[in-house]
Design a protein around this motif. Structure first.
Motif, PDB file in Angstrom:
ATOM      1  N   GLU A 240       0.731  -1.208  -0.025  1.00  0.00           N
ATOM      2  CA  GLU A 240      -0.062  -0.005   0.093  1.00  0.00           C
ATOM      3  C   GLU A 240       0.996   1.335   0.108  1.00  0.00           C
ATOM      4  O   GLU A 240       2.116   1.308   0.508  1.00  0.00           O
TER       5      GLU A 240
ATOM      6  N   TYR B  88      -9.515  -3.566   2.018  1.00  0.00           N
ATOM      7  CA  TYR B  88      -9.390  -4.209   0.664  1.00  0.00           C
ATOM      8  C   TYR B  88     -10.114  -4.786   0.266  1.00  0.00           C
ATOM      9  O   TYR B  88     -11.232  -5.529   0.770  1.00  0.00           O
TER      10      TYR B  88
ATOM     11  N   SER C  71      -5.798  -3.617  -8.798  1.00  0.00           N
ATOM     12  CA  SER C  71      -5.654  -3.191  -7.204  1.00  0.00           C
ATOM     13  C   SER C  71      -6.401  -3.958  -6.545  1.00  0.00           C
ATOM     14  O   SER C  71      -7.198  -4.883  -6.847  1.00  0.00           O
TER      15      SER C  71
ATOM     16  N   TYR D 118      -8.085   1.458   5.968  1.00  0.00           N
ATOM     17  CA  TYR D 118      -8.113   0.949   4.762  1.00  0.00           C
ATOM     18  C   TYR D 118      -9.056  -0.344   4.618  1.00  0.00           C
ATOM     19  O   TYR D 118      -8.901  -0.946   5.597  1.00  0.00           O
TER      20      TYR D 118
END
Length: 796
Positions: free
Chosen positions: A609, A675, A718, A673
């Motif tokens: 990241e 994912y 991503s 964050y």
């Protein structure tokens, strides 16, 4: 000559594959009474997935095997072609055609992460360290093993292993010369000579390949062509077998890889200030600086001053350039830098086998390799220097990587208890050092704002020691059930990782070395039932890991990613797999069917990241490797073929993969964050093919036509598209390939073929480079356009 010895000379350390392999069904050729060529049965294919020669149909593992001739027929000429032939394998391009990452069952390794590969590639059972794409020539086979590895093959891995086996010296005096020409000025020459130097005791084989091709992406900024190929490689194999029990084979290979990188040359998405995704603010640094909005953060007229100093820049700015890129199409770019690639690799392997008795043999595998690359990578595709692989202040240009590896493996294989038990025990050692130089230029907005120059320079050493044992026991005597076998294996691995900051590093050259130790088991437990000569079913569970380490691009702070440091922990995976294999006849038609269903659980998934400490729109960014808590992957893989008549073969292979982060939340610098979805993993992919072997007499030769269609669904480049990295979803695509070959033309030693790939000239993407969290800018790697040509060969 002893038949067993002759077979060993050809297959030891490799795969016995008929020269007539065609597709997943391997049909044996024969001549009927009229002298016409016919295929009437399925050829048995031998693989080494369990470190011994076994029939593919009888191996309780999800493995795809492709023979040397089949590689040629399916036009598998380089690493990236493999995903067209192996269901469930994705070859991702990150920074272009010379920056490839293998992904199997959702397991991969992110660029700039420092993670060990989730899928290990081997040449003749020695782990590969090459840093460039390579050409395939004079190979006996390629095998792809799927799922967690560790109890048998080399290094432990969470995704799988790809085994390349070079053609071994044989007792025949023979030679071959092959030439290919095609569009984009393709010129390729390949040759092989095999010489028995001393009877059947000392055998020599020499093979070489040279390839040149023009690029297919025009860089309008400086006139370069991206995707140029300039590769040369040579291999020498020497086998010594003084008797039926002893054999030693040494293989030495050297390669030089030049040309230009395609890079992530297509500007795919850019974020504007104020953009959010599922409530997450997006980084807008690149779009803010490279556009009229520069005036708002600098001074009135700043953007015009920048354009005056950079006349090739795109006046409407980077955000508007996304639409301009789409208008130009995938094969035009405006990369504001060079794209040269220079790589040199050598590899030496030495394999010794000795049969101590009829029930016990030893094997020693020694390997050494060196890889050196200097590569300038297009990473954005736009006529603005948001990021460049150069540091003009230090006089550095191009990413440099030097990898040295030494490995040693000793095995004992045998049988016991009246051959009810097959076992293998061994020790594996590897010493590997990677020296990396990453020069970078960020945000060159001169003369308004001077660029930031940063160089990461570091050396990472890894020392791996492992002990392992695996055995398969026939349970018939205990259960009364014939052909029921129990397999169990265990490996314990110790890894020591150390990072040293080198003198060229911008900020970190004086810091002390950092060290970490990791140790964990890998294991396998399974049952297999050979219901008949043609049918096998199996159920197994496995576990493995890939060690933690250090991200050399992160600040050398003794903390993990949450604390802004360069450390990351080991990743662990366990799975369960149910498989079925059939090789026999259906309504008197030779047929083959392999099915594997699996589910795997992954903890502490290693993902890179680029957090933004000063918030969206800020100009600071670092790279860290985070351990994402949990991922679950489940799916099914299928391979099937049938011969309705002797001259016609139909087949398909495919994979359906459902991968998701079941707990994808982490915290970096106080910012949460999230994912997901899982990157580099299309939900579905597969190929369907038709092969026609035209009935002809032997005096005419063998004429065959093969056509196949490969398709895959959309995928992400991503792992955070639902949060900080939207606009990273690549569309689905389909590729049509075909080959027409004529072998032994009119009974002569000449062969010829016409070939074509992507015949419909589909425009598609083969991966991407996400700089979303760092710069607010994403770029995609473009797949090859239509290619075609002809091939002529002569066999002596």
């Amino acid at each position: 000559m002893n038949n067993n010895r002759q077979k060993k000379l050809i297959t030891t350390g490799g795969v016995l594959v008929s020269a007539l392999l065609v597709g997943p069904v391997h049909a044996a050729a024969a001549s009927d009474e009229s002298g016409q060529s016919a295929r009437s049965e399925i050829e048995e294919v031998m693989v080494t997935a369990r470190r011994r020669d076994e029939s593919l149909a009888n191996v309780p593992i999800a493995v795809s095997a492709i023979g040397g001739e089949q590689l040629n027929e399916r036009q598998v000429r380089t690493d990236s072609d493999l995903q067209l032939a192996v269901p469930g394998l994705t070859i991702r391009q990150t920074q272009g055609n010379n920056s490839l990452t293998y992904s199997i069952r959702g397991q991969s390794a992110d660029t700039f992460s420092g993670s060990p590969s989730a899928v290990i590639a081997y040449m003749n059972e020695v782990p590969l360290t090459i840093g460039s794409a390579s050409s395939f020539y004079d190979l006996a086979s390629v095998q792809a093993l799927k799922g967690p590895q560790g109890t048998l093959f080399g290094r432990n891995a969470t995704g799988g292993a790809v085994l390349y086996t070079s053609a071994k010296p044989s007792i025949e005096s023979e030679a071959m010369l092959k030439a290919r020409v095609g569009n984009f000025n393709l010129r390729e020459l390949e040759g092989m000579v095999n010489i028995p130097l001393v009877g059947d005791t000392v055998l020599l084989r020499i093979a070489a390949n040279a390839l040149e091709r023009d690029g297919y992406i025009d860089n309008l900024y400086n006139g370069d062509e991206l995707g140029e190929l300039d590769r040369q490689s040579g291999r020498v194999s020497l086998s010594f077998a003084p008797n039926d029990r002893y054999q030693n084979t040494t293989v030495a290979q050297y390669s030089r890889i030049g040309g230009t990188n395609t890079g992530a040359s297509y500007t795919y998405s850019v974020y504007s200030c104020g953009d959010t995704n599922n409530g997450v603010p997006l980084n807008c640094g690149a779009g803010l600086l490279f556009g009229p909005s520069l005036d708002s953060i600098s001074y009135a007229g700043a953007w015009n001053d920048y354009l005056a100093a950079h006349p090739k820049a795109y006046a409407p700015g980077l955000i508007a350039y996304v639409d301009e890129q789409r208008r130009m199409g995938p094969y035009k770019t405006r990369h504001a830098g060079d794209a040269n690639h220079d790589g040199r690799d050598w590899l030496i392997s030495n394999t010794t086998t000795f049969e101590i008795s009829d029930t016990l043999s030893l094997k020693n595998i020694l390997g050494a390799s060196h890889s050196s690359t200097d590569s300038e990578q297009p990473q954005s595709g736009a006529p603005f220097v948001t990021i460049l692989t150069a540091n003009a202040a230090a006089g550095q240009s191009g990413n440099e990587l030097v990898v040295d590896s030494f490995s040693e493996e000793f095995q004992l294989q045998g049988t016991a208890f009246n051959e009810r038990l097959d076992y293998i025990v061994g020790v594996y050692l590897q010493r590997m050092t990677s020296d990396t130089l990453w020069p970078q230029t960020y945000f060159d907005v001169a003369p308004v704002i001077q660029p930031a120059y940063v160089t990461n320079a570091f050396s990472i050493s890894n020392e791996t020691d492992a002990l392992y044992a695996q055995g398969s026991y026939d349970l018939a005597g205990l259960t009364g059930v014939e052909s029921l076998t129990l397999t169990a294996g265990l490996r314990y691995t110790w890894e020591r990782v150390e990072i040293e900051q080198l003198d060229e590093a911008t900020y970190t050259a004086t810091l002390p070395n950092q060290k970490s130790h990791f140790h964990d088991p890998s294991w396998e437990l399974g049952l297999e039932y050979q219901a008949s000569d043609s049918t096998l079913a199996y159920l197994k569970t496995r576990g493995s890991f890939r060690s933690g380490g250090f991200n050399g691009a992160a600040p050398p702070v003794n903390a993990n990613a949450t604390g802004g440091g360069n450390e990351f922990e080991s990743e662990h995976v366990k799975d369960i797999e149910l498989g079925f294999k059939f090789r026999g006849s259906v309504a008197d038609m030779p047929a083959m069917l392999n099915i594997a269903l699996y589910q795997q659980w992954v903890d502490d998934v290693q993902r890179v990241e680029f957090p933004d400490p000063d918030g969206p729109g800020g100009l600071a960014s670092i790279a860290v490797t985070a351990n994402v808590p949990e991922e679950v992957v489940k799916g099914v893989e299928v391979e099937a073929s049938i011969l309705p008549v002797s001259w016609l073969e139909l087949g398909l292979s495919g994979a359906f993969t459902d991968a998701e982060f079941t707990d994808g939340k982490i915290n970096l610098f106080g910012t949460p964050y999230s994912y997901g979805p899982v990157g580099d993993t299309p939900e579905s992919s597969g190929v369907a093919y038709v092969q026609i072997n035209v009935p002809t007499s032997d005096t005419i030769g063998q004429i065959s036509i093969r056509s196949e269609v490969y398709a895959q669904s959309a995928q992400y480049f991503s792992n955070a598209a639902d949060s900080v990295a939207p606009g990273t979803k690549l569309p689905s695509y389909e590729l049509v390939n075909a080959r027409l070959s004529w072998e032994a033309i009119m009974g002569s030693p000449f062969n010829a073929a016409l070939f074509g790939k992507n015949l419909a000239d589909e425009e598609y993407f083969a991966g991407g480079m996400t700089l979303a969290a760092a710069l607010g800018h994403n770029a995609a790697a473009v797949g090859e356009p239509r290619t075609f040509g002809m091939e002529v060969s002569y066999q002596f």
